[in-house]
Motif scaffolding. Structure first.
Motif, PDB file in Angstrom:
ATOM      1  N   ASN A   1      16.214   9.132   7.489  1.00  0.00           N
ATOM      2  CA  ASN A   1      14.865   9.493   7.962  1.00  0.00           C
ATOM      3  C   ASN A   1      14.313  10.713   7.239  1.00  0.00           C
ATOM      4  OD1 ASN A   1      16.956  10.784  10.016  1.00  0.00           O
ATOM      5  ND2 ASN A   1      15.155  12.102  10.052  1.00  0.00           N
ATOM      6  N   VAL A   2      12.997  10.731   7.099  1.00  0.00           N
ATOM      7  CA  VAL A   2      12.295  11.920   6.585  1.00  0.00           C
ATOM      8  C   VAL A   2      12.477  13.026   7.628  1.00  0.00           C
ATOM      9  CG1 VAL A   2       9.984  12.827   6.044  1.00  0.00           C
ATOM     10  CG2 VAL A   2      10.631  10.506   5.316  1.00  0.00           C
ATOM     11  N   ALA A   3      12.562  14.274   7.193  1.00  0.00           N
ATOM     12  CA  ALA A   3      12.760  15.408   8.110  1.00  0.00           C
ATOM     13  C   ALA A   3      11.814  15.274   9.311  1.00  0.00           C
ATOM     14  CB  ALA A   3      12.504  16.714   7.374  1.00  0.00           C
ATOM     15  N   ASN A   4      12.379  15.334  10.498  1.00  0.00           N
ATOM     16  CA  ASN A   4      11.584  15.069  11.702  1.00  0.00           C
ATOM     17  C   ASN A   4      10.453  16.076  11.923  1.00  0.00           C
ATOM     18  OD1 ASN A   4      12.907  12.702  12.584  1.00  0.00           O
ATOM     19  ND2 ASN A   4      14.656  13.954  13.208  1.00  0.00           N
ATOM     20  N   VAL A   5      10.706  17.315  11.539  1.00  0.00           N
ATOM     21  CA  VAL A   5       9.659  18.334  11.703  1.00  0.00           C
ATOM     22  C   VAL A   5       8.441  17.943  10.859  1.00  0.00           C
ATOM     23  CG1 VAL A   5       9.107  20.754  11.176  1.00  0.00           C
ATOM     24  CG2 VAL A   5      11.272  20.179  12.290  1.00  0.00           C
ATOM     25  N   SER A   6       8.720  17.462   9.655  1.00  0.00           N
ATOM     26  CA  SER A   6       7.624  17.020   8.791  1.00  0.00           C
ATOM     27  C   SER A   6       6.952  15.763   9.343  1.00  0.00           C
ATOM     28  CB  SER A   6       8.147  16.722   7.387  1.00  0.00           C
ATOM     29  OG  SER A   6       8.426  17.919   6.709  1.00  0.00           O
ATOM     30  N   GLN A   7       7.769  14.871   9.903  1.00  0.00           N
ATOM     31  CA  GLN A   7       7.168  13.651  10.466  1.00  0.00           C
ATOM     32  C   GLN A   7       6.230  14.003  11.626  1.00  0.00           C
ATOM     33  OE1 GLN A   7       9.105   9.782  10.671  1.00  0.00           O
ATOM     34  NE2 GLN A   7      11.056  10.812  10.394  1.00  0.00           N
ATOM     35  N   MET A   8       6.619  14.972  12.451  1.00  0.00           N
ATOM     36  CA  MET A   8       5.761  15.350  13.577  1.00  0.00           C
ATOM     37  C   MET A   8       4.495  16.061  13.083  1.00  0.00           C
ATOM     38  SD  MET A   8       6.922  13.941  16.155  1.00  0.00           S
ATOM     39  CE  MET A   8       6.073  14.679  17.565  1.00  0.00           C
ATOM     40  N   ALA A   9       4.620  16.809  11.990  1.00  0.00           N
ATOM     41  CA  ALA A   9       3.424  17.411  11.392  1.00  0.00           C
ATOM     42  C   ALA A   9       2.503  16.305  10.884  1.00  0.00           C
ATOM     43  CB  ALA A   9       3.823  18.337  10.247  1.00  0.00           C
ATOM     44  N   ALA A  10       3.084  15.295  10.249  1.00  0.00           N
ATOM     45  CA  ALA A  10       2.288  14.179   9.731  1.00  0.00           C
ATOM     46  C   ALA A  10       1.629  13.408  10.869  1.00  0.00           C
ATOM     47  CB  ALA A  10       3.170  13.249   8.899  1.00  0.00           C
ATOM     48  N   LEU A  11       2.345  13.314  12.002  1.00  0.00           N
ATOM     49  CA  LEU A  11       1.759  12.619  13.160  1.00  0.00           C
ATOM     50  C   LEU A  11       0.493  13.346  13.621  1.00  0.00           C
ATOM     51  CD1 LEU A  11       1.854  10.503  15.436  1.00  0.00           C
ATOM     52  CD2 LEU A  11       3.411  12.013  16.683  1.00  0.00           C
TER      53      LEU A  11
ATOM     54  N   ILE B   1       0.861  -1.199   0.000  1.00  0.00           N
ATOM     55  CA  ILE B   1       0.000   0.000   0.000  1.00  0.00           C
ATOM     56  C   ILE B   1       0.892   1.243   0.000  1.00  0.00           C
ATOM     57  CG2 ILE B   1      -1.720   1.309   1.319  1.00  0.00           C
ATOM     58  CD1 ILE B   1      -2.593  -1.327   2.620  1.00  0.00           C
ATOM     59  N   LEU B   2       0.566   2.189  -0.892  1.00  0.00           N
ATOM     60  CA  LEU B   2       1.278   3.470  -0.937  1.00  0.00           C
ATOM     61  C   LEU B   2       0.300   4.563  -0.528  1.00  0.00           C
ATOM     62  CD1 LEU B   2       2.837   3.029  -4.508  1.00  0.00           C
ATOM     63  CD2 LEU B   2       3.749   2.203  -2.323  1.00  0.00           C
ATOM     64  N   ASN B   3       0.772   5.497   0.287  1.00  0.00           N
ATOM     65  CA  ASN B   3      -0.139   6.547   0.739  1.00  0.00           C
ATOM     66  C   ASN B   3       0.696   7.720   1.242  1.00  0.00           C
ATOM     67  OD1 ASN B   3      -2.474   7.924   1.603  1.00  0.00           O
ATOM     68  ND2 ASN B   3      -3.416   6.051   2.406  1.00  0.00           N
ATOM     69  N   GLY B   4       0.040   8.767   1.714  1.00  0.00           N
ATOM     70  CA  GLY B   4       0.762   9.930   2.214  1.00  0.00           C
ATOM     71  C   GLY B   4      -0.201  11.007   2.680  1.00  0.00           C
ATOM     72  N   VAL B   5       0.367  12.068   3.245  1.00  0.00           N
ATOM     73  CA  VAL B   5      -0.470  13.133   3.805  1.00  0.00           C
ATOM     74  C   VAL B   5      -0.758  14.254   2.797  1.00  0.00           C
ATOM     75  CG1 VAL B   5       0.222  12.781   6.210  1.00  0.00           C
ATOM     76  CG2 VAL B   5       1.595  14.286   4.739  1.00  0.00           C
ATOM     77  N   ALA B   6      -0.087  14.229   1.630  1.00  0.00           N
ATOM     78  CA  ALA B   6      -0.111  15.381   0.720  1.00  0.00           C
ATOM     79  C   ALA B   6      -1.514  15.840   0.348  1.00  0.00           C
ATOM     80  CB  ALA B   6       0.686  15.045  -0.546  1.00  0.00           C
ATOM     81  N   LYS B   7      -2.332  14.917  -0.126  1.00  0.00           N
ATOM     82  CA  LYS B   7      -3.615  15.316  -0.701  1.00  0.00           C
ATOM     83  C   LYS B   7      -4.698  15.455   0.369  1.00  0.00           C
ATOM     84  CE  LYS B   7      -1.283  14.284  -4.470  1.00  0.00           C
ATOM     85  NZ  LYS B   7      -0.838  15.113  -5.551  1.00  0.00           N
ATOM     86  N   THR B   8      -4.660  14.603   1.382  1.00  0.00           N
ATOM     87  CA  THR B   8      -5.715  14.617   2.401  1.00  0.00           C
ATOM     88  C   THR B   8      -5.637  15.851   3.297  1.00  0.00           C
ATOM     89  OG1 THR B   8      -5.729  12.206   2.416  1.00  0.00           O
ATOM     90  CG2 THR B   8      -6.728  13.295   4.311  1.00  0.00           C
TER      91      THR B   8
END
Ligand SMILES: Cc1ncc(COP(=O)(O)O)c(C=O)c1O
Length: 402
Positions: free
Chosen positions: A274-284, A236-243
């Motif tokens: 790792n993906v930039a941590n600031v972005s990961q925390m935003a995604a969280l 499965i591929l997914n992400g936060v971009a569009k949602t």
């Protein structure tokens, strides 16, 4: 002197995105002060919701996030993605089977790089998103197109897929809702395709990035959940971009069986870590919050979708089946190609798109970019007034075609 090519054969083979020509020209025209209306955007026109931005600001202030973190993603984000996948797709997965990537795009590259050996075939429904062919090619895979058209609302049938299958077929790429067509497979269609894939031992790579953008009664179905027989051959591929209107933050993910996730993580550990941590925390914050922000965007997209569809279908020579998901319409302009327009006779949809940009100051992406000439992709992720103005200009110009 070496006669070897300066740029490797493998990388030279990567095509320039066909969207770039129109896009670059549109930008240059805009910079020169011309009132270009662009239907090319592949991203929501909304800002990222405040609570997500706040989480990023807090993360930027925390020294823990100034350091390297595990290449496969922050444990708390992987956990939250697993929980979100259960909530939205009914798919139960352990956090260890999630790999956090630099956008959905890196997940696409890693999935194919991990699954394909040279010569392995991948069934791809055309029109397709422009990145897939390059990712497949770079992995040494062979793309086999299954061409669909407006007659079926751009949906592929099991019969069509079966006709394209050979003993070299390893993967079916399944994308619903689809970029560029907006097609959404029903639960029954998804089940039929998934069962067929399972029966033939195929892997399914499913791109679910537009899962929350469906309209008019269409519903997203995760093929991974709908067809348990696929077992451990689903990625499965997914992400936060569009949602969550987070295209610039670059967070996506890949979910798959343990061996695939481990191999892809190894690859990522040497490529980008790792993906930039600031972005990961935003995604969280995004994936563990509710879906009210996307509900608001969906309302606006749905309104614009209906306006665009109505206006496009009023233009002689243009036909657009109802897009049921994502934020794109994919009208056919085949009847207009080859006709005389403002003293010119465009022979392809790419030439027609160029003429439209020059004469009507409207930018559309020609179907050539998606493997099917004769069409335009038009994003409705732009303001309502611009949308109406842009499609009106298009209609007025195309009405002159003889
Ligand atoms: C179908 C599809 N998959 C994946 C992506 C990747 O998105 P991102 O890399 O921005 O997360 C896109 C973006 O346009 C897309 O349209």
């Amino acid at each position: 002197m070496s006669t070897r090519p300066r740029v490797s054969t493998r990388i030279s083979a990567i095509s320039e995105s066909a969207t770039l020509a129109v896009d670059a020209k549109a930008k240059a025209m805009k910079a020169a002060g011309r009132p270009v209306i662009g239907f090319g955007a592949g991203e929501p026109d909304f800002p990222t919701p405040d609570y997500i931005v706040e989480a990023a600001v807090a993360a930027a202030r925390d020294p823990r996030f100034h350091k390297y973190t595990p290449a496969g993603g922050l444990p708390e984000l992987k956990q939250a993605i697993a929980a979100k996948t259960l909530r939205d797709s009914g798919y139960e997965v352990e956090a260890s089977r999630v790999l956090v990537t630099n956008g959905g795009k890196q997940a696409v590259y890693e999935a194919f790089a991990t699954l394909l050996d040279p010569g392995d075939e991948v069934l791809v429904v055309a029109p397709y998103w422009t990145t897939y062919p390059e990712a497949i090619k770079l992995a040494g895979g062979v793309q086999v197109d299954v061409v669909v058209d407006e007659g079926t609302g751009y949906l592929a049938s099991v019969e069509q897929l079966e006709a394209a299958r050979t003993e070299r077929t390893k993967v079916l790429l399944f994308v619903s809702p689809s970029n560029p067509t907006g097609a959404v497979y029903s639960r029954e269609q998804t089940e039929a395709i998934g069962r067929w894939a399972a029966e033939h031992g195929l892997w399914v790579v499913t791109d679910e990035i537009y899962e929350h953008l469906t309209y008019g009664g269409a519903e997203f179905t995760s093929i991974a959940t709908a067809v348990p027989e696929l077992g451990d051959r689903v990625v499965i591929l997914n992400g936060v971009a569009k949602t969550y209107a987070m295209t610039g933050w670059r967070v996506g993910w890949l979910i798959g069986p343990a061996d695939v996730v481990k191999a892809a993580t190894n690859m990522q550990s040497h490529a980008t870590s790792n993906v930039a941590n600031v972005s990961q925390m935003a995604a969280l914050a995004a994936v563990s919050g509710d879906l009210s922000a996307v509900a608001r965007m969906r309302e606006a997209f749905d309104r614009r979708r209906q306006t665009m569809m109505r206006m496009l279908n009023d233009i002689p020579g243009v036909f657009c089946p109802e897009p049921m998901g994502a934020f794109y319409a994919y009208p056919t302009v085949k009847e207009l190609v080859g006709k005389e327009l403002r003293g010119r006779r465009p022979q392809t949809s790419a030439e027609l798109a160029e003429l439209i940009l020059e004469e009507a100051e409207v930018a559309v992406v020609p179907g050539e970019a998606f493997g099917t000439p004769g069409y335009f992709r038009m994003s409705y992720a732009l303001g309502d007034d611009d949308l109406v103005e842009g499609v009106s200009r298009l209609g007025k110009l195309l009405a002159e075609a003889r």
